[in-house]
Design an enzyme around this catalytic site. Sequence first.
Site, PDB file in Angstrom:
ATOM      1  CG  ASP A 199      54.845  51.036  33.435  1.00 56.80           C
ATOM      2  OD1 ASP A 199      54.630  49.883  33.867  1.00 56.80           O
ATOM      3  OD2 ASP A 199      55.059  52.009  34.189  1.00 56.80           O
ATOM      4  CB  CYS A 235      39.021  42.397  36.368  1.00 55.53           C
ATOM      5  SG  CYS A 235      40.166  43.794  36.523  1.00 55.53           S
ATOM      6  CB  CYS A 277      38.064  50.149  39.374  1.00 50.12           C
ATOM      7  SG  CYS A 277      37.597  48.416  39.620  1.00 50.12           S
ATOM      8  CG  ASN A 307      40.176  38.847  44.918  1.00 54.94           C
ATOM      9  OD1 ASN A 307      40.471  38.294  43.883  1.00 54.94           O
ATOM     10  ND2 ASN A 307      40.438  40.118  45.121  1.00 54.94           N
ATOM     11  N   GLY A 308      37.661  41.058  46.195  1.00 55.47           N
ATOM     12  CA  GLY A 308      36.741  41.874  45.421  1.00 55.47           C
ATOM     13  C   GLY A 308      36.183  43.016  46.243  1.00 55.47           C
ATOM     14  CB  SER A 358      52.903  44.065  34.866  1.00 55.89           C
ATOM     15  OG  SER A 358      52.982  45.414  35.270  1.00 55.89           O
ATOM     16  CB  CYS A 374      34.891  44.601  33.819  1.00 55.45           C
ATOM     17  SG  CYS A 374      34.510  46.226  34.533  1.00 55.45           S
ATOM     18  CB  CYS A 381      42.949  40.236  48.926  1.00 51.96           C
ATOM     19  SG  CYS A 381      41.236  39.879  48.549  1.00 51.96           S
ATOM     20  CB  CYS A 428      39.060  51.504  34.964  1.00 49.77           C
ATOM     21  SG  CYS A 428      39.854  50.088  34.175  1.00 49.77           S
TER      22      CYS A 428
END
Length: 480
Positions: free
Chosen positions: A367, A258, A404, A122-123, A305, A459, A16, A462
């Site tokens: 990508d 992150c 994650c 958020n999180g 992205s 972090c 979010c 992942c």
Amino acid sequence: MSRTSEYIADGIHEECGVFGAYDFDGGEVASSIYYGLFALQHRGQESAGIAVCDTNGPKGIVKSCKGMGLVNEVFTQESLASLPGDIGVGHVRYSTAGASNLSNTQPLVLNYVKGTLGLAHNGNLVNALKLREELAYTGAIFQTTIDSEVIAYLIARERLKVGNVESAVKNAMGKIKGAYSLIVMSPRKLIGARDPFGFRPLILGKRGNTYFFASETCALDAVDAEYVRDVLPGEVVSITRDGILSDTSLCQKEHARCIFEYIYFARPDSRLDGVSVYQSRIMAGRILAQEHPADADLVVGVPDSGNVAAMGFAQETGIPYGVAFVKNNYVGRTFIKPKQSMRESSVRIKLNALREVVAGKRVVMVDDSIVRGTTSARIVNMLREAGARQVHVRISSPPFLHPCYFGTDVPNEEQLIAHSHGVDEVCKMIGADSLGYLPAGRLHELLGGITEGDCYGYCRACFTGDYPVEPPTEDIRGIM
């Protein structure tokens, strides 16, 4: 790949975005929050909400508007006009914990003995289930299935023990573990708080006598506000009539920003913790070109992205950069899931290749990630059908190997193609001529001053499985 294409893609998603405003001159803030959320729409497209309060009016009266859908679907001129108030908080959501339904929309508004609280989060918390059970056994009645309500209850309970809401927020932070950037609205204060590791971003801005909190600097730009600074990991910032107060007693040396905020989540025109997202992606493309060069005629990015990383790859190699895909930006959350028989062609509803650009060319396709691999295979096939002679895939992140638990819905290992297949196998499965990932050992270069030895500067769990916070013993994502 965005949440708007959840039915036709297998990409990862952010949870979010949050935005708050306090106008010391008494002006209404709902429209500013609306435009701030509009700029943060990429962070969540399931639901949106705004809650406001009039600091000059009676305490305890909070007006809110929330709904399922995009920002411009939830709010109208009439609904914004029904939100008078000089202090407020807004939220856009994509769920990683808790179901996608109206009851789970934010901001949460809590009425309790000390008044009211409005909260946007958020999180993801890693101890939310345990805290929820403890609160339930002491009489708490939950109205949602999201971990944000756990935070709201803890703040309300702590407020009964201390003299002000900022102290209650800090005390609650001592009980919760995981990722959280919070904006808390009380009848007379706006408070921003960030977890001690700094997983998720939170920024402070100003326009005249109006102060803002936002997930990204692009939201400040949208309301013509100037960047003041980033909220520090572990910091509690209180905006009151007496000015801006800061409590850094929970700050620590170890940080875990992150890394995927820079690779994928954030808009390229944002700066997070002093680092340009655009420059991070340019660097990612340059590193890919250094580590995995290719004999090719054209470099293209998968929108959105992948575009900037593709530019970095082209700059490093001298291979021309081109636009090979047309993206449909009007695929909203109400997009109807295609029938199974349409599955292979459904990605074309979101993207379509330009034959005139790629026909007869050896193409490098950049990508941001490969999750399950199905979407990558479809896009590679799309380029081949458009006439590409070769398709060399380059990924601006390392292979996803672990889930994650901190606000990104990277799935369990068994759903991650790279967890059970080597690079050559994945290359064959997606139909590419070659495949190269960004090396995990060079991720730190995306953030400038961070060194490889500073294992908690960011972090990357992942990719490596090295979690800065002990993960839950069971995967609670989707349970709460």
